[in-house]
Design a protein around this motif. Structure first.
Motif, PDB file in Angstrom:
ATOM      1  N   MET A  16       0.825  -1.205   0.000  1.00 40.93           N
ATOM      2  CA  MET A  16       0.000   0.000   0.000  1.00 40.93           C
ATOM      3  C   MET A  16       0.863   1.259   0.000  1.00 40.93           C
ATOM      4  O   MET A  16       1.911   1.295   0.637  1.00 40.93           O
ATOM      5  N   SER A  20      -3.101   5.335  -0.323  1.00 43.51           N
ATOM      6  CA  SER A  20      -4.131   4.302  -0.180  1.00 43.51           C
ATOM      7  C   SER A  20      -4.412   4.010   1.297  1.00 43.51           C
ATOM      8  O   SER A  20      -5.562   3.776   1.669  1.00 43.51           O
ATOM      9  N   ASN A  23      -6.630   6.758   2.587  1.00 37.54           N
ATOM     10  CA  ASN A  23      -8.020   6.551   2.147  1.00 37.54           C
ATOM     11  C   ASN A  23      -8.709   5.485   2.984  1.00 37.54           C
ATOM     12  O   ASN A  23      -9.855   5.646   3.379  1.00 37.54           O
ATOM     13  N   GLU A  24      -8.019   4.392   3.258  1.00 38.08           N
ATOM     14  CA  GLU A  24      -8.609   3.294   4.044  1.00 38.08           C
ATOM     15  C   GLU A  24      -8.919   3.725   5.483  1.00 38.08           C
ATOM     16  O   GLU A  24      -9.921   3.309   6.053  1.00 38.08           O
ATOM     17  N   ARG A  49      -7.032  -0.505  13.582  1.00 34.69           N
ATOM     18  CA  ARG A  49      -7.499  -0.354  12.200  1.00 34.69           C
ATOM     19  C   ARG A  49      -6.356  -0.572  11.219  1.00 34.69           C
ATOM     20  O   ARG A  49      -6.536  -1.184  10.166  1.00 34.69           O
ATOM     21  N   VAL A  53      -6.351  -3.292   8.210  1.00 36.32           N
ATOM     22  CA  VAL A  53      -6.196  -2.897   6.804  1.00 36.32           C
ATOM     23  C   VAL A  53      -5.018  -3.607   6.165  1.00 36.32           C
ATOM     24  O   VAL A  53      -5.078  -4.015   5.007  1.00 36.32           O
TER      25      VAL A  53
END
Length: 90
Positions: A16, A20, A23-24, A49, A53
């Protein structure tokens, strides 16, 4: 403990970009950068989190167990997986 190097390694290992990841996690790219350079305090909810992810729940387990995760994520994963298997699974 410095979390920045761990976060960066997890993100890169997941393939990633900072964009990105931002954004996640619904964060700015600059906040991702600040977290990865330890210039921004990491909140527990953000760590959880981040691990979800990047598909790294083993990092949370290692931190909970007090293991050092900064330098090598893979050996810790193998150690934890081996321990869980040894104990008969979870």
């Amino acid at each position: 403990m410095r979390f920045g190097p761990v976060l960066r390694k997890m993100r890169k290992g997941a393939g990633m970009s900072q964009e990105s990841m931002a954004n996640e996690l619904h964060m700015s790219i600059s906040n991702i950068s600040r977290l990865e350079t330890d210039k921004y305090e990491l909140k527990a909810v953000d760590l959880i989190r981040w691990c979800k992810v990047t598909n790294n729940p083993d990092v949370l387990m290692a931190l909970y167990a007090g293991a050092e995760v900064v330098n090598q994520l893979q050996p810790i994963t193998q150690l934890i997986t081996g321990t869980i298997l040894f104990l008969g699974g979870v």
